[in-house]
Design an enzyme around this catalytic site. Structure first.
Site, PDB file in Angstrom:
ATOM      1  CG  HIS A   1      -0.544   4.247   3.982  1.00 45.74           C
ATOM      2  ND1 HIS A   1      -1.193   4.073   5.183  1.00 45.74           N
ATOM      3  CD2 HIS A   1      -0.150   3.002   3.595  1.00 45.74           C
ATOM      4  CE1 HIS A   1      -1.202   2.785   5.499  1.00 45.74           C
ATOM      5  NE2 HIS A   1      -0.587   2.121   4.559  1.00 45.74           N
TER       6      HIS A   1
ATOM      7  CB  THR B   1      -8.097  -0.795   3.025  1.00 38.21           C
ATOM      8  OG1 THR B   1      -9.084   0.209   3.186  1.00 38.21           O
ATOM      9  CG2 THR B   1      -7.317  -0.979   4.302  1.00 38.21           C
TER      10      THR B   1
ATOM     11  CB  CYS C   1      -0.956  -0.002   1.185  1.00 39.60           C
ATOM     12  SG  CYS C   1      -0.221  -0.567   2.719  1.00 39.60           S
TER      13      CYS C   1
HETATM   14  N1  LIG Z   1      -4.488  -3.618   5.334  1.00 39.91           N
HETATM   15  C1  LIG Z   1      -3.885  -3.032   4.308  1.00 39.91           C
HETATM   16  O1  LIG Z   1      -3.952  -1.803   4.122  1.00 39.91           O
HETATM   17  C2  LIG Z   1      -3.097  -3.842   3.326  1.00 39.91           C
HETATM   18  C3  LIG Z   1      -2.595  -3.179   2.210  1.00 39.91           C
HETATM   19  C4  LIG Z   1      -1.892  -3.882   1.258  1.00 39.91           C
HETATM   20  C5  LIG Z   1      -1.685  -5.238   1.427  1.00 39.91           C
HETATM   21  N2  LIG Z   1      -2.160  -5.880   2.535  1.00 39.91           N
HETATM   22  C6  LIG Z   1      -1.909  -7.330   2.643  1.00 39.91           C
HETATM   23  O2  LIG Z   1      -3.166  -8.011   2.480  1.00 39.91           O
HETATM   24  C7  LIG Z   1      -3.164  -9.201   3.268  1.00 39.91           C
HETATM   25  C8  LIG Z   1      -4.363  -9.183   4.209  1.00 39.91           C
HETATM   26  O3  LIG Z   1      -4.244  -8.077   5.101  1.00 39.91           O
HETATM   27  P1  LIG Z   1      -5.391  -7.674   6.114  1.00 39.91           P
HETATM   28  O4  LIG Z   1      -4.980  -6.356   6.607  1.00 39.91           O
HETATM   29  O5  LIG Z   1      -6.728  -7.841   5.484  1.00 39.91           O
HETATM   30  O6  LIG Z   1      -5.218  -8.829   7.246  1.00 39.91           O
HETATM   31  P2  LIG Z   1      -6.267  -9.312   8.361  1.00 39.91           P
HETATM   32  O7  LIG Z   1      -7.239  -8.240   8.686  1.00 39.91           O
HETATM   33  O8  LIG Z   1      -5.444  -9.883   9.448  1.00 39.91           O
HETATM   34  O9  LIG Z   1      -7.075 -10.533   7.622  1.00 39.91           O
HETATM   35  C9  LIG Z   1      -6.465 -11.772   7.325  1.00 39.91           C
HETATM   36  C10 LIG Z   1      -7.430 -12.703   6.600  1.00 39.91           C
HETATM   37  O10 LIG Z   1      -6.759 -13.942   6.328  1.00 39.91           O
HETATM   38  C11 LIG Z   1      -7.454 -15.029   6.985  1.00 39.91           C
HETATM   39  N3  LIG Z   1      -6.487 -15.995   7.514  1.00 39.91           N
HETATM   40  C12 LIG Z   1      -5.628 -15.830   8.549  1.00 39.91           C
HETATM   41  N4  LIG Z   1      -4.912 -16.949   8.746  1.00 39.91           N
HETATM   42  C13 LIG Z   1      -5.342 -17.854   7.835  1.00 39.91           C
HETATM   43  C14 LIG Z   1      -5.002 -19.203   7.544  1.00 39.91           C
HETATM   44  N5  LIG Z   1      -4.052 -19.867   8.235  1.00 39.91           N
HETATM   45  N6  LIG Z   1      -5.653 -19.833   6.520  1.00 39.91           N
HETATM   46  C15 LIG Z   1      -6.604 -19.185   5.820  1.00 39.91           C
HETATM   47  N7  LIG Z   1      -6.985 -17.899   6.056  1.00 39.91           N
HETATM   48  C16 LIG Z   1      -6.353 -17.244   7.048  1.00 39.91           C
HETATM   49  C17 LIG Z   1      -8.261 -14.387   8.099  1.00 39.91           C
HETATM   50  O11 LIG Z   1      -9.358 -15.229   8.400  1.00 39.91           O
HETATM   51  P3  LIG Z   1      -9.985 -15.331   9.912  1.00 39.91           P
HETATM   52  O12 LIG Z   1     -10.896 -14.132  10.087  1.00 39.91           O
HETATM   53  O13 LIG Z   1     -10.753 -16.614   9.848  1.00 39.91           O
HETATM   54  O14 LIG Z   1      -8.834 -15.353  10.858  1.00 39.91           O
HETATM   55  C18 LIG Z   1      -8.680 -13.077   7.414  1.00 39.91           C
HETATM   56  O15 LIG Z   1      -9.750 -13.333   6.538  1.00 39.91           O
HETATM   57  C19 LIG Z   1      -1.809  -9.240   3.991  1.00 39.91           C
HETATM   58  O16 LIG Z   1      -0.929 -10.037   3.260  1.00 39.91           O
HETATM   59  C20 LIG Z   1      -1.371  -7.779   3.991  1.00 39.91           C
HETATM   60  O17 LIG Z   1       0.012  -7.648   4.057  1.00 39.91           O
HETATM   61  C21 LIG Z   1      -2.878  -5.220   3.481  1.00 39.91           C
END
Ligand SMILES: NC(=O)c1ccc[n+]([C@@H]2O[C@H](COP(=O)([O-])OP(=O)(O)OC[C@H]3O[C@@H](n4cnc5c(N)ncnc54)[C@H](OP(=O)(O)O)[C@@H]3O)[C@@H](O)[C@H]2O)c1
Length: 345
Positions: free
Chosen positions: A243, A324, A150
């Site tokens: 950001h 996001t 991001c």
């Molecule tokens: N947030 C941002 O601004 C942003 C920006 C760019 C990239 N990203 C990237 O996008 C990805 C997701 O980020 P996020 O912020 O959405 O994270 P998050 O809020 O922690 O969500 C993680 C997701 O993955 C699932 N998950 C966790 N462990 C798992 C497993 N072992 N097997 C299958 N599913 C699993 C979770 O399901 P449960 O609810 O069942 O635990 C949830 O749906 C990351 O790689 C992050 O680096 C995020």
């Protein structure tokens, strides 16, 4: 053509944005949702702690969340969006590609792999053809496409404009990043309220590497990374979304404020459903962009910039994007639209 879309990691911060943006999408239908084993088998309403300020779409609320396994996703799903933690994506995304799914992913795993295109459609859509190389090398019927981190997405469109106009020699960036960038369980309130965190693990390295890959040249076989030197310092601050970044650029040719402003403002957008009409909006007011005021511009898909000033070796400016939306869910969807447009689905 209606594209049947699956979402891996559908309950998380990015997964919820994907649902919000895909539900009204003209070309994509949400056909499958997955998350961790603790969510699998529940309805989406039960599994997700919904944190977006409008209700869960009714079409999604009663869908059953599946396991994050190709066997749990219907074969007729055309495109899978991945918003899994990178440690999970590393193992699971190749399994989906091997099973024939095309994956548009946010996760940081494999972004720097030589045969994995890292794409911001307005900046380097030509890198998409690296998928042909990937399919030859890996023998996949599916494919893996990544959008960048991001904080990288925020600065690269304005940098691409400066690069086209004057050439980039060195980029120095300091970020002020919102808490949603760390995901829902990322930063505790005790850590961030009344505070700022001058380190975000791995973020500096991602910005330094991914920006050079994005701005590189694809010769039909490989991407030659841009040779600019990039140095990043990443900070977490107590904003929810958006950001903000302070960027200093040493340019190859002497740059002017007017020239840089014009190059950024004229940098073209694309004609995809999620493209903003104006990709980079440049403010004349020196105190803009600001996260609360400017993150939603262009439906959260525009980058805003301002504070353009000449320095001894080039220019400095500030820029902002919704982390996001443009930085994650919207970026993946735009990549999905590009895949559809270029016949990869
Ligand atoms: N947030 C941002 O601004 C942003 C920006 C760019 C990239 N990203 C990237 O996008 C990805 C997701 O980020 P996020 O912020 O959405 O994270 P998050 O809020 O922690 O969500 C993680 C997701 O993955 C699932 N998950 C966790 N462990 C798992 C497993 N072992 N097997 C299958 N599913 C699993 C979770 O399901 P449960 O609810 O069942 O635990 C949830 O749906 C990351 O790689 C992050 O680096 C995020």
């Amino acid at each position: 053509m209606t594209v049947r879309a699956g979402i891996l990691g559908a309950t998380g911060a990015v997964g919820q944005r994907l649902i919000q943006l895909l539900e009204p999408h003209p070309d994509f239908d949400i056909a499958a949702l997955t998350a961790s084993d603790s969510s699998a088998g529940k309805t989406y309403r039960e599994a997700a702690k919904w944190r977006i300020g409008e209700p869960i779409p009714e079409t999604v609320a009663e869908m059953t969340v599946g396991r994050t396994d190709p066997a749990d996703v219907p074969d007729d799903v055309d495109l899978v969006f991945s918003s899994l933690p990178s440690s999970v994506g590393e193992a699971v995304e190749p399994a989906f590609c091997e099973a024939g799914y095309v994956v548009s992913s946010n996760s940081s795993n494999a972004r720097q792999d030589a045969d994995v295109p890292l794409v911001i459609p307005e900046v380097n859509h030509d890198h998409l053809d690296l998928l042909e190389v990937q399919r030859d090398e890996r023998g996949w019927d599916g494919a893996l496409l990544k959008n960048p981190n991001c904080s990288t997405i925020t600065m690269v469109p304005p940098l691409a404009a400066v690069d086209d106009a004057y050439g980039l020699e060195r980029v120095t960036v300091a970020t002020l990043q919102a808490v949603s960038g760390a995901g829902y369980s990322g930063v505790s309130s005790m850590e961030i309220i009344d505070n700022a965190l001058p380190h975000i693990g791995g973020e500096e390295e991602k910005m330094e590497a991914e920006s050079r890959k994005l701005l590189g040249e694809f010769d039909g076989a490989e991407v030659h990374w841009h040779d600019a030197q990039v140095n990043a310092s990443c900070n977490r601050i107590p904003t929810i979304d958006g950001h903000l970044e302070n960027v200093w650029v040493d340019t190859v040719e002497a740059a002017t404020v007017d020239g840089v402003t014009e190059a950024m403002a004229a940098y073209p957008s694309l004609d995809l459903p999620s493209s903003p009409a104006e990709l980079v909006h440049v403010f004349e007011e020196p105190d803009r962009p600001q996260p609360r005021l400017d993150r939603d511009r262009g439906g959260g898909m525009a980058v805003t910039a301002g504070g353009v000033r000449e320095t001894a070796d080039g220019v400095q400016f500030n820029c902002l994007a919704h982390n996001t939306i443009r930085g994650a869910a919207g970026a993946s969807i735009l990549n999905g639209e590009l895949l559809a447009d270029r016949g990869f689905l």
